[in-house]
Design an enzyme around this catalytic site. Structure first.
Site, PDB file in Angstrom:
ATOM      1  N   PRO A  31      21.591   7.811  -9.557  1.00 43.40           N
ATOM      2  CA  PRO A  31      21.861   7.831  -8.221  1.00 43.40           C
ATOM      3  C   PRO A  31      23.333   7.526  -7.408  1.00 43.40           C
ATOM      4  CG  PRO A  31      20.806   6.178  -9.226  1.00 43.40           C
ATOM      5  CD  PRO A  31      21.718   6.613 -10.179  1.00 43.40           C
ATOM      6  N   LYS A  32      23.220   8.314  -5.930  1.00 43.04           N
ATOM      7  CA  LYS A  32      25.099   8.337  -5.464  1.00 43.04           C
ATOM      8  C   LYS A  32      24.999   7.168  -5.274  1.00 43.04           C
ATOM      9  CE  LYS A  32      27.570  11.069  -2.870  1.00 43.04           C
ATOM     10  NZ  LYS A  32      28.146  10.468  -1.890  1.00 43.04           N
ATOM     11  N   TRP A  33      25.897   6.080  -5.267  1.00 46.85           N
ATOM     12  CA  TRP A  33      26.280   5.274  -4.880  1.00 46.85           C
ATOM     13  C   TRP A  33      27.176   4.911  -3.051  1.00 46.85           C
ATOM     14  CZ3 TRP A  33      23.600   0.959  -6.654  1.00 46.85           C
ATOM     15  CH2 TRP A  33      22.856   1.106  -8.044  1.00 46.85           C
TER      16      TRP A  33
END
Length: 347
Positions: A31-33
């Site tokens: 996931p891209k935080w």
């Protein structure tokens, strides 16, 4: 001995989640935080938090500095993201506004916000462990060591989830947006850590870019900011105007004049210095002068496409980026589109 904190490894934008079969060694998806990039160094004596830009983040997150030594089994250098979550239990999401407020010069406010909106650290890479420098180690091996290191780490230290399943990554891209995340990152498993290089792949919900505020034009009413001119650094180090941000409300136009006042370039008499904006065949006799700003403040904008070295249309303001260094705002962060023959389209 303290670890030397390198420049973080970066990512280039892509329109779709890439196929792992087309990358030697395969890909791992994460996931891209949506937070501040942080490299946390714990050498057994002190904690330092490096950033994506030139501004260290250590003083702004005292709660992490205090917690990290008791959460890690030994000295190490972690790469990850600092985030803040808000909302009721069962419906929390990442809160960029709360996070951005943490960058404040007053120590008293930093301490208060550390208690009111505490941050957490999402680790996704391990650059050193003990005396082992892991920069040249393939990511697959670094990830395995990171999983062992953080197997029992409690909040506020977290290990990001991963998958090798492209279909799962595509699903994450859609689903995780509801929790405030802004995309997916694909990482080549066979790759060593490459400080400052854009060798990772990020897939976001929209095209965005971090740009530098160059100046502003007065609104046609004669009061307030009408448009904010923005720029990017070229490969030769030159800061180039690439477009403008407009569509402010009447109230916001006036607020921006006050907010940007400390950055206004002034002459010896104290008067604001103006510049001449770029003209096009559409501008005619229109006044294109603007109030010049020192190129220090960074903002994130949404755009649809480039035309040459400029944004095709007026871009939309997304948010200020107090964690970014202006010199890091370069063209190589932009999504580039492969060439295609118009004849093939018409055919």
């Amino acid at each position: 001995m303290p670890y030397e904190i390198p420049a973080p490894m970066l990512a280039k934008a892509a329109a779709t989640v890439p196929d792992p079969a087309k990358t030697p060694g395969g890909l791992l998806y994460e996931p891209k935080w949506d937070g501040f990039r942080g490299l946390i160094s714990w050498d057994g004596e002190s904690v330092e938090i490096g950033s994506r830009g030139a501004k260290p983040l250590t003083r702004y997150f005292p709660e992490l500095v205090e917690a990290i030594p008791s959460l890690l089994p030994g000295p190490c250098l972690l790469d990850g993201e600092i985030v803040v979550a808000t909302g009721p239990e069962g419906a929390q999401r990442l809160d960029w506004e709360a996070l951005s407020q943490r960058i404040h010069p007053a120590a008293s406010r930093v301490a208060r916000l550390a208690a009111e909106t505490p941050a957490m650290f999402i680790a996704f890479d391990l650059l050193a462990e003990g005396d082992d420098d892991l920069l040249s180690t393939p990511f697959e091996d670094r990830r395995e060591r990171l999983e062992r290191l953080l197997a029992d780490a409690p909040h506020p230290l977290h290990l990001t989830r991963t998958t090798r399943d492209r279909d799962a990554a595509v699903r994450w891209l859609a689903e995780f947006e509801g929790a405030g995340l802004d995309g997916v990152v694909a990482k080549p498993l066979a790759q060593p850590y490459a400080p400052g290089k854009r060798t990772l792949i990020k897939i976001k919900h929209a095209r965005t870019a971090d740009v530098v505020a160059l100046g502003y034009r007065i609104h046609k009413s004669g009061s307030g900011v009408g448009s904010l001119l923005v720029g990017l650094y070229g490969a030769d180090g030159t800061l180039r105007q690439v477009g403008g941000v407009a569509a402010w409300t009447d109230v916001r136009r006036q607020e921006l004049v006050t907010e940007l006042a400390p950055l206004v370039e002034r002459d010896e008499a104290g008067d604001a210095i103006t510049g001449e904006g770029e003209r096009s065949r559409f501008s005619g006799a229109k006044d294109v002068s603007f109030v010049r700003l020192r190129p220090e403040r960074v903002l994130e904008v949404r755009y649809d496409q480039l035309e040459g070295a400029r944004f095709r249309h007026t871009v939309q303001f997304e948010r200020w980026r107090p964690d970014r260094d202006a010199r890091s705002c370069t063209y190589d962060q932009l999504d580039t589109v492969a060439g295609y023959d118009l004849a093939d389209v018409l055919a």
